[in-house]
Motif scaffolding. Structure first.
Motif, PDB file in Angstrom:
ATOM      1  N   LEU A  13       0.980  -1.148   0.015  1.00 35.46           N
ATOM      2  CA  LEU A  13       0.034  -0.238  -0.025  1.00 35.46           C
ATOM      3  C   LEU A  13       0.951   1.109  -0.017  1.00 35.46           C
ATOM      4  CD1 LEU A  13      -2.628  -1.046   2.750  1.00 35.46           C
ATOM      5  CD2 LEU A  13      -2.762  -1.371   0.353  1.00 35.46           C
ATOM      6  N   GLY A  14       0.717   1.988  -0.962  1.00 33.09           N
ATOM      7  CA  GLY A  14       1.681   3.204  -1.240  1.00 33.09           C
ATOM      8  C   GLY A  14       1.015   4.369  -0.930  1.00 33.09           C
ATOM      9  N   SER A  15       0.236   4.806  -1.757  1.00 34.32           N
ATOM     10  CA  SER A  15      -0.719   6.140  -1.745  1.00 34.32           C
ATOM     11  C   SER A  15      -2.121   5.793  -1.623  1.00 34.32           C
ATOM     12  CB  SER A  15      -0.504   6.897  -3.005  1.00 34.32           C
ATOM     13  OG  SER A  15      -1.077   6.249  -4.164  1.00 34.32           O
ATOM     14  N   PRO A  16      -2.986   6.861  -0.947  1.00 33.77           N
ATOM     15  CA  PRO A  16      -4.247   6.578  -0.685  1.00 33.77           C
ATOM     16  C   PRO A  16      -4.912   6.525  -2.305  1.00 33.77           C
ATOM     17  CG  PRO A  16      -3.441   8.341   0.537  1.00 33.77           C
ATOM     18  CD  PRO A  16      -2.296   8.158  -0.340  1.00 33.77           C
ATOM     19  N   GLU A  17      -4.439   6.921  -3.252  1.00 35.06           N
ATOM     20  CA  GLU A  17      -4.961   6.923  -4.501  1.00 35.06           C
ATOM     21  C   GLU A  17      -5.074   5.305  -5.072  1.00 35.06           C
ATOM     22  OE1 GLU A  17      -3.943  10.599  -3.286  1.00 35.06           O
ATOM     23  OE2 GLU A  17      -2.378   9.269  -3.959  1.00 35.06           O
ATOM     24  N   THR A  18      -3.800   4.803  -4.865  1.00 38.00           N
ATOM     25  CA  THR A  18      -3.863   3.542  -5.650  1.00 38.00           C
ATOM     26  C   THR A  18      -4.237   2.339  -4.471  1.00 38.00           C
ATOM     27  OG1 THR A  18      -1.446   3.206  -4.999  1.00 38.00           O
ATOM     28  CG2 THR A  18      -2.060   4.244  -7.098  1.00 38.00           C
ATOM     29  N   ALA A  19      -4.228   2.536  -3.243  1.00 36.78           N
ATOM     30  CA  ALA A  19      -4.426   1.474  -2.242  1.00 36.78           C
ATOM     31  C   ALA A  19      -5.788   0.713  -2.406  1.00 36.78           C
ATOM     32  CB  ALA A  19      -4.509   2.009  -0.852  1.00 36.78           C
ATOM     33  N   PRO A  20      -6.806   1.356  -2.765  1.00 31.94           N
ATOM     34  CA  PRO A  20      -8.227   0.514  -2.956  1.00 31.94           C
ATOM     35  C   PRO A  20      -8.013  -0.608  -4.252  1.00 31.94           C
ATOM     36  CG  PRO A  20      -8.789   2.935  -2.623  1.00 31.94           C
ATOM     37  CD  PRO A  20      -7.216   2.831  -2.717  1.00 31.94           C
ATOM     38  N   GLN A  21      -7.310  -0.021  -4.940  1.00 30.33           N
ATOM     39  CA  GLN A  21      -7.086  -0.920  -6.153  1.00 30.33           C
ATOM     40  C   GLN A  21      -6.141  -2.116  -5.955  1.00 30.33           C
ATOM     41  OE1 GLN A  21      -6.062   2.108  -8.935  1.00 30.33           O
ATOM     42  NE2 GLN A  21      -7.437   1.227 -10.640  1.00 30.33           N
ATOM     43  N   VAL A  22      -5.032  -1.784  -5.495  1.00 33.54           N
ATOM     44  CA  VAL A  22      -4.136  -2.868  -4.777  1.00 33.54           C
ATOM     45  C   VAL A  22      -4.927  -3.746  -3.880  1.00 33.54           C
ATOM     46  CG1 VAL A  22      -2.021  -3.300  -3.556  1.00 33.54           C
ATOM     47  CG2 VAL A  22      -2.159  -1.393  -5.370  1.00 33.54           C
ATOM     48  N   ALA A  23      -5.621  -3.330  -3.124  1.00 37.06           N
ATOM     49  CA  ALA A  23      -6.185  -4.128  -2.102  1.00 37.06           C
ATOM     50  C   ALA A  23      -7.338  -4.957  -2.619  1.00 37.06           C
ATOM     51  CB  ALA A  23      -6.949  -3.311  -0.686  1.00 37.06           C
ATOM     52  N   ARG A  24      -8.017  -4.535  -3.418  1.00 34.34           N
ATOM     53  CA  ARG A  24      -9.253  -5.208  -4.103  1.00 34.34           C
ATOM     54  C   ARG A  24      -8.356  -6.428  -4.982  1.00 34.34           C
ATOM     55  NH1 ARG A  24     -11.002  -1.137  -6.489  1.00 34.34           N
ATOM     56  NH2 ARG A  24     -12.382  -0.725  -4.866  1.00 34.34           N
ATOM     57  N   LEU A  25      -7.599  -6.074  -5.683  1.00 36.54           N
ATOM     58  CA  LEU A  25      -6.955  -7.068  -6.598  1.00 36.54           C
ATOM     59  C   LEU A  25      -6.134  -8.046  -5.871  1.00 36.54           C
ATOM     60  CD1 LEU A  25      -6.464  -8.252  -9.477  1.00 36.54           C
ATOM     61  CD2 LEU A  25      -4.731  -6.936  -9.648  1.00 36.54           C
ATOM     62  N   ALA A  26      -5.297  -7.806  -4.790  1.00 42.32           N
ATOM     63  CA  ALA A  26      -4.683  -8.538  -3.871  1.00 42.32           C
ATOM     64  C   ALA A  26      -5.607  -9.517  -3.266  1.00 42.32           C
ATOM     65  CB  ALA A  26      -3.859  -7.846  -2.861  1.00 42.32           C
ATOM     66  N   VAL A  81      -7.546 -11.100   6.695  1.00 43.81           N
ATOM     67  CA  VAL A  81      -6.659 -10.070   6.255  1.00 43.81           C
ATOM     68  C   VAL A  81      -6.093  -9.501   7.539  1.00 43.81           C
ATOM     69  CG1 VAL A  81      -7.103  -7.590   5.466  1.00 43.81           C
ATOM     70  CG2 VAL A  81      -8.513  -9.383   4.205  1.00 43.81           C
ATOM     71  N   SER A  82      -4.837  -9.366   7.456  1.00 48.20           N
ATOM     72  CA  SER A  82      -4.016  -8.613   8.512  1.00 48.20           C
ATOM     73  C   SER A  82      -3.034  -7.548   7.836  1.00 48.20           C
ATOM     74  CB  SER A  82      -3.135  -9.518   9.107  1.00 48.20           C
ATOM     75  OG  SER A  82      -2.195  -9.906   8.273  1.00 48.20           O
ATOM     76  N   GLY A  83      -2.888  -6.508   8.799  1.00 52.98           N
ATOM     77  CA  GLY A  83      -2.143  -5.380   8.222  1.00 52.98           C
ATOM     78  C   GLY A  83      -1.094  -4.913   9.098  1.00 52.98           C
ATOM     79  N   GLU A  84       0.067  -4.282   8.399  1.00 50.55           N
ATOM     80  CA  GLU A  84       0.907  -3.978   9.206  1.00 50.55           C
ATOM     81  C   GLU A  84       1.718  -2.643   8.436  1.00 50.55           C
ATOM     82  OE1 GLU A  84       5.427  -6.078  10.455  1.00 50.55           O
ATOM     83  OE2 GLU A  84       3.952  -7.014   9.072  1.00 50.55           O
ATOM     84  N   ILE A  85       2.233  -1.723   9.623  1.00 54.85           N
ATOM     85  CA  ILE A  85       3.188  -0.715   9.032  1.00 54.85           C
ATOM     86  C   ILE A  85       4.822  -0.934   9.489  1.00 54.85           C
ATOM     87  CG2 ILE A  85       3.663   1.805   9.470  1.00 54.85           C
ATOM     88  CD1 ILE A  85       0.361   2.025  10.213  1.00 54.85           C
ATOM     89  N   VAL A  86       5.400  -0.966   8.445  1.00 55.22           N
ATOM     90  CA  VAL A  86       6.827  -1.308   8.735  1.00 55.22           C
ATOM     91  C   VAL A  86       7.574  -0.118   8.316  1.00 55.22           C
ATOM     92  CG1 VAL A  86       8.671  -2.759   8.003  1.00 55.22           C
ATOM     93  CG2 VAL A  86       6.411  -3.676   7.908  1.00 55.22           C
ATOM     94  N   GLU A  87       8.620  -0.063   9.348  1.00 55.07           N
ATOM     95  CA  GLU A  87       9.555   1.408   9.013  1.00 55.07           C
ATOM     96  C   GLU A  87      10.713   0.706   8.015  1.00 55.07           C
ATOM     97  OE1 GLU A  87      12.814   4.066  11.082  1.00 55.07           O
ATOM     98  OE2 GLU A  87      11.517   2.669  12.329  1.00 55.07           O
ATOM     99  N   GLY A  88      10.859   1.484   6.796  1.00 54.10           N
ATOM    100  CA  GLY A  88      11.813   1.368   5.741  1.00 54.10           C
ATOM    101  C   GLY A  88      11.504   1.788   4.549  1.00 54.10           C
ATOM    102  N   ALA A  89      12.464   1.671   3.472  1.00 50.63           N
ATOM    103  CA  ALA A  89      12.195   2.002   2.341  1.00 50.63           C
ATOM    104  C   ALA A  89      11.305   1.142   1.697  1.00 50.63           C
ATOM    105  CB  ALA A  89      13.560   2.128   1.563  1.00 50.63           C
ATOM    106  N   PRO A  90      10.280   1.501   0.999  1.00 52.20           N
ATOM    107  CA  PRO A  90       9.340   0.639   0.379  1.00 52.20           C
ATOM    108  C   PRO A  90       9.848  -0.710  -0.246  1.00 52.20           C
ATOM    109  CG  PRO A  90       8.869   2.765   0.186  1.00 52.20           C
ATOM    110  CD  PRO A  90       9.895   2.948   0.724  1.00 52.20           C
TER     111      PRO A  90
END
Length: 186
Positions: A13-26, A81-90
């Motif tokens: 998940l990068g940006s709010p604009e692309t996150a829904p499409q990425v989440a849906r397809l994933a 579904v689970s989620g995680e925020i990880v520190e670091g370069a994408p």
């Protein structure tokens, strides 16, 4: 290398604009493969420290995960579904996670609007070149109808890619087109 049976589909998940499409397809890919879905957002603390409040960027990252989880739940209600925020370069974070993932799904970062170019420094390109599992790049618009395309060179990794492509083509009732590029002799 065959991933473990419980290896997740990882959605970048990068940006709010692309996150829904990425989440849906994933989520749909996870459902199709009988895999759990792991939503992942790489958080850059150094950029957050430049914001007037450190709380703002972290809160936006959490909102991004919550929204993507809701979208994934609508697309594939039976998928865990689970989620995680990880520190670091994408890209570095995703390359590490790809070693234990079944599939990584990432947005195209605007490459579809780039015309005839594919920027080598785009995160999707960098990830695809270095990932330890297949990478699915999500375009802003649905892909055109056509065959599943896979590049082969006879190596072990290309045989793995070919097997994965056969499965993708079968699930989509699509043709499979395997391409091998060779350089002509001097």
């Amino acid at each position: 290398m065959t991933p473990p049976a419980d290896a997740p589909v990882v959605a970048a998940l990068g940006s709010p604009e692309t996150a829904p499409q990425v989440a849906r397809l994933a989520a749909r890919e996870a459902a199709g493969h009988g895999r759990p879905l792991r939503l992942l957002h790489a958080f850059n603390w150094s950029a957050a420290l430049e914001d007037p409040s450190v709380v703002g960027p972290r809160a936006r990252a959490e909102e991004l995960l919550e929204g993507a989880a809701a979208t994934a739940g609508e697309a594939a209600p039976a998928v865990p579904v689970s989620g995680e925020i990880v520190e670091g370069a994408p890209v570095a974070v995703l390359v590490r996670r790809s070693e234990s993932a079944f599939l990584v799904v990432i947005g195209d970062g605007g490459m579809a609007r780039c015309g005839a170019c594919i920027p080598a420094d785009a995160p999707a390109v960098q990830l695809a070149a270095r990932a330890g599992c297949p990478v699915l790049v999500v375009r802003p618009e649905p892909p055109p109808q056509g065959p599943v395309l896979v590049g082969v060179d006879g190596s072990r990794s290309s045989r793995t890619a070919l097997a994965f492509a056969f499965g993708c083509a079968a699930r989509r009732s699509a043709r499979l087109l395997a391409v091998r590029v060779v350089e002509p002799p001097p």
